[in-house]
Design an enzyme around this catalytic site. Structure first.
Site, PDB file in Angstrom:
ATOM      1  CG  ASP A   1     -19.706 -62.944  63.889  1.00  0.00           C
ATOM      2  OD1 ASP A   1     -20.186 -63.888  64.543  1.00  0.00           O
ATOM      3  OD2 ASP A   1     -19.251 -63.085  62.736  1.00  0.00           O
TER       4      ASP A   1
ATOM      5  CB  SER B   1     -26.903 -53.866  58.823  1.00  0.00           C
ATOM      6  OG  SER B   1     -26.952 -55.145  58.236  1.00  0.00           O
TER       7      SER B   1
END
Length: 174
Positions: free
Chosen positions: A35, A123
């Site tokens: 991110d 994840s």
């Protein structure tokens, strides 16, 4: 027809594709790992669109398992598809939410008209999902998707690359 799936050892911010997928947090405002790298390399245009999404469509943040697209800014892609994967839990099976993050990303890619999509290992970093299970869910979900373009997994380490290669080589579930 199903997606053509490949894996590669790469920094996702350097891979040319119609769309790259950001393993985002629900705030959509940047963070660590993939991110943060996407926001840093892509530049302020991505953050500006994310702020607008928060102001309009997602005032409480993007829910885990969902996906939304923005510009790719300075990245070698047309779009960034932001998806929120679940935090791994030993007491709560969140596998369906992780599968949804991949499925929704491919749905958004299809809506955009993207022919090529590059995923990170959603994840499997700071959110703690065991790599072998994350890879299995990712590959099975992409295989089951009606998305007919090219899908690649850009993996940042050799161990993660080997894990995804093994998942891709495994017989199809079913």
């Amino acid at each position: 027809m199903t997606a053509d799936i490949t894996v590669q050892r790469a920094d996702i911010t350097t891979v040319a594709a119609d769309a790259i997928v950001n393993a985002a947090n629900s705030s959509l405002l940047g963070g660590g790992g993939v991110d943060g790298a996407i926001h840093r390399r892509g530049g302020p245009a991505i953050l500006e669109e994310c702020r607008e999404l928060r102001r309009t469509r997602y005032p409480d943040g993007l829910p885990a398992g969902d996906a939304v697209a923005t510009t790719a800014g300075r990245l070698p892609a047309r779009w960034v598809i932001h998806t929120v994967g679940p935090v791994y839990s030993t007491t709560d099976d969140r596998s369906a939410v992780l599968a949804s993050a991949y499925r929704r990303s491919l749905e958004v890619a299809a809506e955009l008209g993207a022919a090529s999509v590059v995923f990170p290992a959603v994840s499997a970093g700071i959110y703690g999902w065991p790599a072998d299970d994350a890879a299995r869910i990712a590959v099975e979900t992409v295989r089951a998707s009606p998305f007919a373009g090219t899908v690649s997994f850009a993996l940042f380490s050799d161990p993660m690359l080997r894990t995804f290669e093994a998942a891709l080589a495994a017989p199809r579930a079913g």
